[in-house]
Write an enzyme that holds these catalytic residues in place. Structure first.
Site, mmCIF file in Angstrom:
data_model
loop_
_atom_site.group_PDB
_atom_site.id
_atom_site.type_symbol
_atom_site.label_atom_id
_atom_site.label_comp_id
_atom_site.label_asym_id
_atom_site.label_seq_id
_atom_site.Cartn_x
_atom_site.Cartn_y
_atom_site.Cartn_z
ATOM 1 N N SER A 11 37.210 47.350 37.527
ATOM 2 C CA SER A 11 36.158 47.774 38.461
ATOM 3 C C SER A 11 35.955 49.286 38.462
ATOM 4 C CB SER A 11 36.484 47.288 39.874
ATOM 5 O OG SER A 11 37.770 47.724 40.276
ATOM 6 N N ASP A 67 33.913 44.144 38.144
ATOM 7 C CA ASP A 67 34.170 43.272 39.295
ATOM 8 C C ASP A 67 32.897 42.648 39.850
ATOM 9 O OD1 ASP A 67 33.288 45.713 40.270
ATOM 10 O OD2 ASP A 67 34.826 45.892 41.810
ATOM 11 N N ARG A 70 45.666 41.797 40.811
ATOM 12 C CA ARG A 70 45.988 40.378 40.902
ATOM 13 C C ARG A 70 45.982 39.772 39.505
ATOM 14 N NH1 ARG A 70 42.250 36.989 44.145
ATOM 15 N NH2 ARG A 70 40.675 38.224 43.077
#
Length: 466
Positions: A152, A205, A89
């Site tokens: 992440s 993350d 994203r």
């Protein structure tokens, strides 16, 4: 799935003696008593202390270089890239003050080529698309955009905007990246496209989830991901981090990225391994790594269930011994199928029938088959939620002094948000190990989209302190 399944009886109505014996065995393997969880938690705490003392331990306990807490009154618009296990994203995050946030984002699905070869160029192209579609691309006379990068995957962070990739997890395996600075790899890809974008902060993350939760609720102490993968971050006193060689921050604390998905990956001695877990691990792209993650995360639970189903079918205890080309393929059972199965209370278990006969293409199923399928889904989810509590309890007891007043735990991820009963069983299990007068001060909150929002917040804080 409800918390009452802690006392789940695996009795299957209409099952043969052989089927029932197999289900009783699964119950013993997957329904973990508190005593077993307490022993695992004790070892988890020991591994945390190891990671705080020295690098190279199974729980890495990585300093994030984030030494500030948002106040919740910050305002302005900031950008972020949020790279997860299946999607990417790009976000524009507007902080409205008083903990309020609005976001504008675009989601991109990671292609197989990106996962295996062109990841950083793919990310740069997505940033370009996001900016160009909204006429936000800086021209030569405008200052570069500062962007936070949520990454992440395990890195050894060396500054707020640099970090060396330790290993790939969650299905990614891009060659030539391990041992290199991921910010430099991304920055080079952005430069190749002529984008005036500076990567101001590298954020795990869970660190992002914690900062996002803290902007909304300053009492936030822990950020956790229970989704495709799993990990946690928390505020630790720098004085407790023996391996930290840098200057002591003015705040006296720093967010640590635990990388807890790797727990027990060296010994394979403490987690409740079954033959179905061992088979998954052996055939995964990262055998004998991320052992804890493989028992509690969305990427893997469907495959654990598939291994159980085939084990039963091979004994002619399920589907009359029949299978299908789809069912025989690894990763063909998505964890979302287990979610649907766990809450199917229709008289003929029609949702489960649809999964078995239409999605998995098994020719036919009996009511007993469907009841067994549902029980497998509940057992796998139950174990995941109970084991997830181990990491939460270990982290809370590391800073037990904080529980004299209210603290918030921000949690993001599809398992926590969507898997039936997961959040209830998690909280209930934690309550078994924390004194009642302290447990009442713990608030579990959904930090929706926390990783991306948190990256923008860290980019803001990093820019302000540079």
């Amino acid at each position: 799935m409800a918390s009452s399944t802690l006392n789940l009886c695996c009795t299957i109505e209409g099952a043969s003696a052989e089927q029932q014996a197999a289900m009783d065995l699964l119950g013993k393997q997957f329904l973990l008593p508190d005593e077993r969880l307490a022993a695992i938690t004790k070892e988890f705490r020991r591994r945390m202390e190891e990671g705080l003392a020295a690098d190279g331990k199974v729980l890495k306990m990585i300093p994030s270089f984030v030494t500030w807490r948002p106040k919740g009154n910050e305002t302005g618009s900031y950008f972020a890239i949020d790279l997860g296990g299946t999607n990417l994203r790009v976000l524009k995050v507007t902080l409205n003050g008083k903990g309020g946030v609005t976001t504008e984002h675009q989601k991109f699905t990671l292609t197989q080529e990106a996962k295996s070869r062109t990841l950083f160029d793919f990310i740069a192209q997505c940033v370009e698309t996001f900016l160009d579609d909204r006429n936000l691309r800086p021209t030569g006379r405008q200052p570069p955009i500062s962007i936070g990068f949520t990454f992440s995957y395990p890195v050894q962070q060396t500054s707020i905007n640099s970090g060396i990739l330790a290993q790939w997890t969650k299905g990614l395996n891009v060659p030539g990246c391990v041992g290199r600075d991921v910010v430099r790899l991304l920055q080079d890809a952005l430069l190749r496209l002529g984008l005036r974008v500076k990567v101001a902060a590298l954020v795990n993350d869970t660190v992002g989830t914690l900062l996002s939760a803290a902007y909304n609720d300053p009492s936030s102490q822990i950020g956790i991901i229970f989704g495709t993968g799993t990990n946690a971050a928390y505020y630790e006193n720098v004085s407790n981090v023996a391996k930290w060689k840098g200057a002591n921050p003015a705040s006296g604390e720093m967010v640590l990225n635990m990388e807890w998905g790797a727990f027990d990956s060296d010994d394979f001695a403490f987690l409740p391994y079954t033959p179905h877990d061992i088979k998954l691990d052996r055939k995964s792209i990262n055998p004998r790594k991320q052992a804890y993650e493989k028992m509690i995360s969305g990427l893997y639970l469907g495959e654990v269930a598939r291994n159980i189903i085939l084990w039963l079918a091979d004994q002619r205890l399920l589907f009359d011994g029949r299978s299908s080309e789809i069912l025989n393929a690894m990763w063909s059972i998505d964890t979302s199928y287990l979610s649907s199965a766990a809450i199917d209370n229709t008289p003929d278990l029609s949702e489960i029938q649809q999964i078995i006969e239409k999605t998995l293409n098994v020719p036919t199923s009996t009511m007993v088959d469907r009841r067994i399928f549902k029980t497998i889904a509940v057992l796998v989810g139950e174990r995941a939620a109970r084991l997830s509590a181990v990491g939460v309890v270990a982290t809370l007891t590391k800073r037990l002094e904080l529980l004299s007043k209210k603290i918030n735990i921000g949690i993001d991820g599809s398992m926590y948000e969507h898997f039936p009963g997961f959040k209830e069983i998690l909280a209930e299990t934690v309550s078994h190990f924390i004194p009642e007068d302290k447990f009442k001060n713990i608030n579990f909150s959904l930090a929706k989209d926390g990783s991306g929002i948190g990256a923008a917040i860290v980019a803001m804080l990093a820019t302000q302190t540079q």
